[in-house]
Structure formats: C-alpha cells, structure tokens
Design a protein around this motif. Structure first.
Motif, short mmCIF file in Angstrom:
data_model
loop_
_atom_site.label_atom_id
_atom_site.label_comp_id
_atom_site.label_asym_id
_atom_site.label_seq_id
_atom_site.Cartn_x
_atom_site.Cartn_y
_atom_site.Cartn_z
N ASN A 65 0.80 -1.22 0.00
CA ASN A 65 0.00 0.00 0.00
C ASN A 65 0.84 1.27 0.00
N ILE A 66 1.88 1.31 0.81
CA ILE A 66 2.66 2.55 0.83
C ILE A 66 3.43 2.72 -0.48
N THR A 86 2.38 1.68 -3.44
CA THR A 86 1.41 2.12 -4.44
C THR A 86 1.10 3.60 -4.27
N GLN A 87 0.95 4.04 -3.01
CA GLN A 87 0.72 5.48 -2.79
C GLN A 87 1.83 6.30 -3.42
N SER A 88 3.09 5.94 -3.11
CA SER A 88 4.21 6.71 -3.66
C SER A 88 4.20 6.69 -5.17
#
Lengths: 461, 461
Positions: B331-332, B334-336
């Motif tokens: 998730n982190i 993908t956010q970046s």
C-alpha cells in the motif's frame, strides 16, 4: 514541467532579480504570457516572487490573470501579504468564479475585509457565488455572458457586441426572453452570413443544451464533452439564464476528476493540492488512515493463519504460498475494480446493464484462475517430485492440487469483491473510486487467505 | 450512462422497431441529436441497428456524424457490412482525422477498396493522414481551416467567410503568408469591431502559439489546456500551417490518456476499447501477462521463505506476519508510485527538480513506517505478554522489536521502489504509468519479504 522556453525565462528572471537589473526584468515580464509566468512562480523563491510582483502589480489585469492561472495555494500565499484594498482590486479583475475560489481559501477575517473593500456589484456577485455548493455548475460558471432579445436585428446585435468588449466569450450569442428565460442560441458566425435586418429569432437555434445551477461539475463536463460545446449555458429551475461554463474550465474539471480518482486508488485522496505539494505532515495526515486499514487487515490475516495452526504445522510449506495467494488475488481484484470504476466514470459501463459486466468479469477471472491455478499445481507437483521441496506428510499430487485450488479460489473471491464493490458503492451513491483503494485491497487479502487455508485444512486434515 | 432522456429514446426505438412502426421511428430519428443516437447504438441489437441505419442512411451528413461519435468498434462493425462505395461516401462526410481513425481499423482489403472509391482529393487527404504517426498532432488534426493573406481587408475577409460555410471552426482566423507560413491569428470577433477597410495584418496577433505535426497528442492537449485555447494551429518544420486541433478533440485525448494510465495501474493496458467492451478472450489476452509477473513473483517469494526455513522453524509465528509485511509495503509503495506518476503526468512535478519529490516521499514514508512499525511492536509485545500468542524460543521484547523493525524496513523499501521506479522510467523515456502496475507491486512484495526475513533471521538466529 518547465519546457525549454520556461526554463530560459526562469533563468533570466532569477539572474535579473539577483543583479537587481529592474529594467531588464521589466522587459522580460512585458513579453511573458501570464500562463507561463504562473507556471514559473512555483519555482521562484519568496523574495524573487515579491520582486516580480512589485514590478507587475500596477498592471492589474495582467497580475490578476497570472494569479488566476497559478496553483491556488501559490496565489493565496502571494495575496495574503497584500492589503485588503489591493486584493479586492485584483479579485475584481477576475471572473467571479475564480475570485470565489481564491476567497474560499482565505482565513475568515481576511475574506470579510476583502469583501468589504470590493465594489457593491462585484461583492454581490462573489457572495452569490459562494452561496452555491462547491463543485456545482452555479459555483464554477462565469456570470458574464452575451445575451440578446429575440426581436433584436443582426445590425443591432453587432452594435451591442462592439459595445460589450469586456464579456469573456463570444462564440455563442444567447437569446433571452423578457423574463430572462433562455429561448435560443446563435453563433457569432451566423451574424456574418445573413442580411443586417434579419431578426435574431429567425437565425437562432431554439433547442439549447443547458445545465442546471445545481448540477455536479462532472455532469457539466460530461455534457460539454458529449455535445462538443465551447460553452454551456447554466440555467436556474425555471429556465432563467445565470451564466456559462466554458470549455477551458471543463478541461480543468476533467483533469482534476481523473487525478482525484487516481489518488483514491492510492488511498491518498483528500485535498489534491496538499497531497501533491503539501508538507510532510499534511501527507502523513491524509495517508495514515488508509494504511491503518491495511494494518488491521494484516493483523486479521495473522489471526486467520493462527486459526489454521494445525494445518500449518502438519504442512509447513503452506506458509510459503501465502505471498502467491495474496499477490495473484490482489492483482486480479485490482484489475477488476479499476476496469469497473473507470468504466462507470467514463460511462462506458451502463449502471442499468450491470449484469453483462459482472458476467464478463467473472468469466475472465475463471479463465485466468484456471490458467494460473493449473500452472501452480504443475509447478508444485514438479518441485515435490524432484525433491526440491521436501515434505512427507501428504501425497504429492494431492498437495499440489490443494495449493493450485487454493490460489484459484482466492483469485475468484478477489475478482468477485473487485467487481461488486464499485458497483454496489455506485448504487448507494458513494463514489466507486474508493473501491480501488486500500480498503478493498485489504479485504481481498484477508478473504483470499481465509479461502486458501479453509480449502487446505479441509482437504488435508 | 444513459440518462433518463436517452433511456426513453432507447425504449421508443426498440418498441417502434419491434412493431415495425417505420413512420414513428422516422419521427424519433428526425429529432435525435447524433451524439445521443451514437450512445444508444451500443444498447441496440444487431437487427435494431440495421433497421435504424436503413432509415437514416440517405442523410449522409447525419449518419456520418453518428458514426463519428459512436464507439470506434461499433462504427467499424456497422460499416463493414456496407459496400465500399457507401462507406466511401460516409467517410467523405467526416473530417479526414475521423475517417483515418476508422479506416485504420478496417481489414487491409476493405481499406484498399474504400480508398479506391473515394474522390481523389479526399483520398489523398486521408492517405496523407495515415502517413503521420499515430497519436501525433499530424494524425489528429483537422486539415480544413480558415486562412487569409495578411493584406486582406476585413470586408474581403467577411466575404470569404460567407463563401466557406463548410469549414469547421471559425473562432480563429489564421493569417498565412504566400509560402503558407503562419504569420498571425485574429479572432472572428475582431472583424466586427473594426472598420471594413482595415487590413488583417493590422488587427492580427503575430505571436501565435503553435504545435509541430510530429508532437505527441499529450503535448497538444497540454498546450491547449495551458493557454485556454479553442483550437491550436499545427505547423510543419518550416512553419507552414497544416491544420488545427480543436478543443473537443483535446477533451477526448485527456480522457483517453487518463483511462490508459488507470488501466496501466491495473496491469490491463493495451487497446482500451477491447478491455472495456471486448470479448473474454481479448480480456484474458491483455491481462494474463501481468498476472504472470505476479505468479513468478509469488514463486520467488516462496523460494525466499524456503531460504529462511531455519528461522521459520525456530519461530513459526514469523509466517503469520507475512500478510502484514506484504500489505503495508504494497500500500505505501502504491501510494508513492501513483502520486509520482500522476504528478509527472499533470506536470505538477518538475522532472528537473526530482530531489525534492524523492526527499518528501521518503520523509513521509519514514514517518508512516515509524508509526506503524511501533504500533506493530506494541501489538506483538502485548499479544506475547498476555499469552494470546504462545512461543518460548525468543524473548518477547526482542521478538516484538524484530517484527516491528521488519515491517518498518519493508515499508521503507516499498516507498523507495514506488518513488524511484516511475522517476527512472520517465528519465529513460518509458511511460512511468507502468510503474503503478503489477510489475512494480510484485517487486515490492518480493523485496519486502526478503528484507523482513533477512532482518528476522539476522537478529533471531
């Protein structure tokens, strides 16, 4: 991005500010396009910005144009340092939609002070604007438009055009009745094609595509795009014309909505500006709740694996396949949800004909699930047979089949969740784009693991 | 989506076709907007479509407009059943960019046959069009535009306008020298504001924003959006005007590019039409390669866990935290990657000033990593202390710290991969959007697990 031209301009501005060559700076600023200067602003230091504004601030029209085109947070930062009087002069140069957008971001006190300074009519326009809901046609429309009575002659229309040099867009001429109701539209070009004595009512198109003041900006954009319009008239509930939304604003809306949807996929939605350019703290604030969902999902998955301890202890290598179960499920689920979300957003999917979408997605998932489930069964069987994986508890064929079936099932579950979530959200009028975010990915992970271990322990114990 | 109006229209058409009420059908079709009929087409059965086309086909202009607005695959399917002669007549009603787009999708034989039927000039125009690369300004431009010599008077200009009723857009008047070079632009409105004897050269704006025929359609869209244009002139390498791209096409480009980027996030990119509306097989074909990446990544992760068998055997519960390691990292990361990809696409991120982006992303990841790493340490410690998790091999505090540190590290690795991948791809001129797809998510999974187990076995064994 700064193109080569903008980089050159940026370089000259920085150099001339450093050397205090005001004359050269004025020359550069005289020639620059407001949109280019707006773009460069974000790359200048505070002191450089102040210098530039001290030189252009007497040209209110140009300065207002630059502020309108710049990133809203940059414009607000610059304006906040000016007096309410100067701010009000600059805002009056803008259309009231742009002015309202900036005023909205001011602290309450400053907003009040500026509104007090503004001339009555302008103030009233901006205040009326703030009465409309955000992201509606009423809020984003330009209230200045060119309207004529149906009984006007073409000659009179041309004279009126010559007088109203200030009105923004002249591509369409709107025809409005005594009561202010929109009754037709004509193009500027038509005025040139007929004799000067022709009445506007005889050349106007009486069927006008309009939008209501309360309509969502997405619907405005969709209508303008669908009918290839340059501007769309905004009318109130009884058909009185209130303003127009022009195609350049529609482009901004389309871009903004696409960005918002993508940020939702990242579980980083919220104020787009602060995610893209904000502080570390602003970013952390927006991003942490979504990671929390993922964190709880992970803890729940830990709990699930704990429930299947006996299966895990008997066949330890089951644990090694957790990553492939999660990876395959996560990816196929994301594929389904993004396809459905984007299909709904671009209206390629008809919400009234969902069954065909669901059935297609499931059949695609079935094909892909069988393909990769079979591939995994084969791979595990070969690894066991050749002794690369050693275990003696379960017959090789059975174990290989169980693991393949586990991945297949979790892929199917993922596709179902990924397809149905956005559809259900859309039905209950929640933006389906959040269905591409961490909340759904996390449920896919949890359910995938649950299904995998249930099948494994059921068949192996 | 079909709005209420379109659903009503769809219903009437279906009813009248079923009842063979041709007269009523003709009445409905007489009033319908081509964009509305185009939208409805996708919801009609083959036989209903044929019926509708048999009634409208004599009105070539209307039929061409409908076909131009419909989904390309729908239009091609309808046209393929007609004779090359009729097809050529319909295509000649369209602008050559639309005609070329449809011809491009025909089988080779049919394309040849249709081109043979077309009139010489039209055929030449369409063939020239097919010479330009796909998705360039040359390919998407409209070659019909209104151009005048600088020495023309306003009176002559208006006469010329009255003669050229067929040319699409009249918002701008382009001023072209004897050699065909674009030397200025004037607006239609300006003609109305000056005396009839004024020369065009005296009212034109000599600095024209143009785009080269070879420019990518994304750059066309960006320029039109940035300078709020209604149309942009397309020029060749020596500045000769070749055509214009209008804002309605720009809107289509912006939507298309956003959809493509989102499908890339799903690892489902390729022909947008076939993903959204194509067959099961077409979908499987586009989607399977990306899942293969995920499959191999999963197998690799299996191999990695095998390498840490001794750690796993000593502390079995390490396996239970694989989901949280993968989930948080995924998730982190993908956010970046989504933030960077969208930032690059909308040019909110300047590719020449990447360091500030990288440093911001890493500091955000550091904060979030510390937050969730600490939270996990605390949770594991409490679970161990209260005996909810039972194990006796390692001291509780140490184990809790190791697991928290493992999740923290895999989050940091994920953020680095997610931030750097799109930046590097952009640098080597590969579309960074693929960095949001399964290839990168899979590497994040694999590296996350590797880091987690490395730390665990290093500190625990």
């Amino acid at each position: 991005m700064l193109g080569n031209k903008s980089r050159l301009l940026l370089q000259s501005i920085k150099t001339f500010v450093a050397r205090s060559s005001d004359q050269k700076l004025v020359k550069v600023l005289d020639k620059i396009h407001p949109a280019d200067l707006a773009l460069i602003l974000g790359h200048l230091k505070r002191s450089e910005v102040d210098k530039v504004f001290s030189l252009i601030k007497d040209n209110l029209e140009f300065t207002a144009e630059v502020l309108k085109e710049a990133q809203p947070d940059v414009s607000v930062e610059i304006l906040e340092n000016l007096s309410p009087k100067v701010i009000s002069l600059l805002l009056q140069e803008m259309y009231s939609d742009d002015a309202a957008q900036i005023l909205d971001r001011f602290p309450d006190e400053l907003r009040e002070a500026v509104l007090k300074e503004m001339e009555d009519i302008e103030q009233q326009e901006v205040e009326e604007r703030l009465d409309y809901q955000e992201e509606t046609a009423g809020r984003i429309m330009v209230p200045d438009f060119f309207a004529l009575h149906p009984e006007t002659t073409v000659k009179e229309a041309i004279k009126a055009l010559q007088k109203n040099k200030d009105v923004e867009i002249f591509y369409y001429i709107y025809v409005v009745s005594d009561e202010g109701r929109l009754v037709g539209v004509a193009s500027l070009r038509q005025l040139l094609l007929v004799s000067p004595d022709t009445l506007i009512r005889d050349i106007m198109e009486p069927e006008v595509i309009t939008i209501n003041t309360d309509a969502d900006q997405e619907d405005v954009a969709r209508k303008v795009a669908r009918y290839n319009l340059i501007a769309i008239p905004v009318v109130d509930d009884v058909g009185r014309m209130q303003g127009i939304v022009t195609v350049d604003d529609v482009i901004d809306i389309i871009k903004e909505e696409a960005t918002e949807d993508m940020l939702k996929m990242a579980g980083a939605h919220g104020d787009v500006d602060s995610v893209q350019s904000g502080s570390i703290l602003a970013n952390v604030k927006i991003r942490w709740p979504w990671l929390l969902a993922s964190w709880f999902g992970g803890m729940f998955a830990f709990y699930i694996t704990g429930q299947f301890e006996s299966a895990l202890e008997k066949v330890v290598i089951l644990a090694g396949f957790i990553p492939i179960v999660m990876g395959m499920g996560g990816n196929i689920g994301t594929q389904s949800s993004i396809l459905v979300v984007r299909g709904l957003a671009t209206r390629l999917i008809d919400p009234h004909d969902l069954w065909s979408v669901i059935s297609r997605e499931l059949r695609v998932a079935l094909s892909l699930g069988i393909l990769y489930g079979a591939l995994l069964t084969l791979a595990v069987f070969l690894l066991l047979k050749t002794g690369i994986i050693a275990q003696s508890e379960v017959h090789e064929t059975k174990l290989a089949l169980v693991i393949g079936l586990g991945v297949f099932s979790s892929m199917m579950v993922a596709a179902v969740i990924g397809t149905l979530c956005p559809i259900i959200l859309d039905r209950i009028h929640i933006d389906p784009a959040i269905a591409t975010g961490p909340l759904v990915t996390t449920s896919i992970d949890v359910f995938g693991i649950l299904v995998y271990f249930t099948i494994a322990s059921w068949l192996l114990l």
